[in-house]
Motif scaffolding. Structure first.
Motif, PDB file in Angstrom:
ATOM      1  N   TYR A  15       0.815  -1.215   0.000  1.00 18.01           N
ATOM      2  CA  TYR A  15       0.000   0.000   0.000  1.00 18.01           C
ATOM      3  C   TYR A  15       0.848   1.263   0.000  1.00 18.01           C
ATOM      4  N   GLY A  44     -10.307   5.954   9.762  1.00 16.02           N
ATOM      5  CA  GLY A  44      -9.685   5.310   8.595  1.00 16.02           C
ATOM      6  C   GLY A  44      -8.191   5.577   8.618  1.00 16.02           C
ATOM      7  N   ALA A  49      -0.419   7.295   8.190  1.00 12.44           N
ATOM      8  CA  ALA A  49       0.106   8.523   7.555  1.00 12.44           C
ATOM      9  C   ALA A  49      -0.065   9.746   8.456  1.00 12.44           C
ATOM     10  N   ASP A  65      -9.680   1.691  12.046  1.00 15.65           N
ATOM     11  CA  ASP A  65      -9.676   1.232  10.658  1.00 15.65           C
ATOM     12  C   ASP A  65     -10.295  -0.168  10.612  1.00 15.65           C
ATOM     13  N   ASN A  66     -11.157  -0.394   9.629  1.00 14.51           N
ATOM     14  CA  ASN A  66     -11.784  -1.722   9.605  1.00 14.51           C
ATOM     15  C   ASN A  66     -11.009  -2.754   8.783  1.00 14.51           C
ATOM     16  N   GLN A  85     -12.165  -1.464  13.791  1.00 10.98           N
ATOM     17  CA  GLN A  85     -13.634  -1.352  13.732  1.00 10.98           C
ATOM     18  C   GLN A  85     -14.032  -0.442  12.582  1.00 10.98           C
ATOM     19  N   SER A  86     -15.315  -0.407  12.302  1.00 10.14           N
ATOM     20  CA  SER A  86     -15.795   0.521  11.286  1.00 10.14           C
ATOM     21  C   SER A  86     -16.189   1.834  11.945  1.00 10.14           C
ATOM     22  N   PHE A  87     -15.778   2.941  11.302  1.00  7.05           N
ATOM     23  CA  PHE A  87     -16.202   4.242  11.842  1.00  7.05           C
ATOM     24  C   PHE A  87     -17.670   4.521  11.545  1.00  7.05           C
ATOM     25  N   SER A 108      -8.097  11.253   6.788  1.00  6.22           N
ATOM     26  CA  SER A 108      -7.469  11.537   5.493  1.00  6.22           C
ATOM     27  C   SER A 108      -7.754  10.419   4.494  1.00  6.22           C
ATOM     28  N   SER A 109      -8.319  10.784   3.380  1.00  8.32           N
ATOM     29  CA  SER A 109      -8.559   9.867   2.243  1.00  8.32           C
ATOM     30  C   SER A 109      -9.410   8.658   2.623  1.00  8.32           C
ATOM     31  N   TRP A 113     -15.455   6.660   1.431  1.00  8.95           N
ATOM     32  CA  TRP A 113     -16.024   5.300   1.425  1.00  8.95           C
ATOM     33  C   TRP A 113     -17.291   5.203   2.247  1.00  8.95           C
TER      34      TRP A 113
END
Ligand SMILES: C[S@@+](CC[C@H](N)C(=O)[O-])C[C@H]1O[C@@H](n2cnc3c(N)ncnc32)[C@H](O)[C@@H]1O
Length: 230
Positions: A15, A44, A49, A65-66, A85-87, A108-109, A113
């Motif tokens: 990545y 996320g 970063a 972050d999931n 986990q999912s936000f 960021s970025s 989604w």
């Protein structure tokens, strides 16, 4: 598992090398951080970063972050908590309330989604008055969408600004980036590996082959909105 999460997990190790734009975006976003926030939440957080770019003046950094693979790559430390986990989940926002109020929610970025950006921002408002987001918007890969006569799955700048403005008084800046490539195959490889495509198989094999043959530009386009609460 959502399609784009599969994509991130599969490419988690490579990545960092396929995310030139996301890195630039994260650096630009981090430069906008003011007032030395003590408690920071990163939605996320990916492989870290924001964490890497931040001055280590914070007392607590919570990243969510999931993608389990991304969480593994994120730097850890005494004052850093990483949640897989999912936000977008209710459980996450219930849990995170323990730490409220937070001095800053950064992302960021990742928020492009979101299946329901409105709900995410509404929940953010219950735990912090300060936000700093970069979100990829509709102008990303504009020429590819125009050539294949398809609608981008990304939200427009206007849509994002309208949603966030419902809950926060904001300033925003739109930046457009062009990333140059030597050939078309590398461009489409980048799209796939960076995860910006959403991991959706939106193009048929024939369409992809046509694009690789005929895409007329030496670059890919990206459009990002940077939003900060006033
Ligand atoms: C393009 S990466 C950006 C990562 C990092 N913020 C950066 O700037 O490099 C987007 C990240 O958002 C995560 N993500 C997407 N949807 C998410 C969700 N609903 N909950 C938690 N993380 C999510 C992905 O797993 C991925 O790591």
């Amino acid at each position: 598992m959502l399609e784009h999460i599969k994509e991130f997990s599969r490419h988690a190790n490579s990545y960092d090398s396929h995310t030139v734009i996301q890195k630039e975006v994260a650096t630009h976003l981090t430069c906008k951080i003011k007032n030395n926030p003590k408690k920071v939440l990163d939605l996320g957080c990916g492989s870290g970063a924001i964490h890497r770019n931040m001055k280590p003046n914070y007392e607590l950094f919570i990243g969510v972050d999931n993608s389990a693979n991304m969480c593994e790559l994120h730097p850890k430390g005494e004052n850093t908590i990483i949640l897989n986990q999912s936000f977008e989940s209710e459980e996450f926002f219930k849990y995170i309330k323990v730490y409220a109020p937070l001095d800053l929610i950064v992302s960021s970025s990742a928020l492009q989604w979101s299946k329901n950006l409105n709900n995410v921002i509404k929940s953010c408002k219950t735990i912090s008055d300060n936000i700093l987001f970069s979100i990829f918007t509709k102008g990303t890969f504009k020429s590819i969408y125009e050539m294949t006569q398809r609608e981008s799955f990304l939200p427009s700048v206007e849509e994002v600004v309208a949603i966030v403005s419902k809950y926060y008084d904001i300033d925003y800046e739109v930046k457009r980036y062009k990333l140059e490539f030597d050939d078309n195959i590398s461009k489409f490889r980048y799209i796939k590996r960076s995860g910006v495509s959403g991991g959706k198989k939106e193009l048929t094999l024939i369409q992809t082959k046509e694009l690789i043959k005929n895409y007329p530009y030496s670059f890919l386009e990206f459009e990002v909105v940077f939003i900060s609460s006033k």
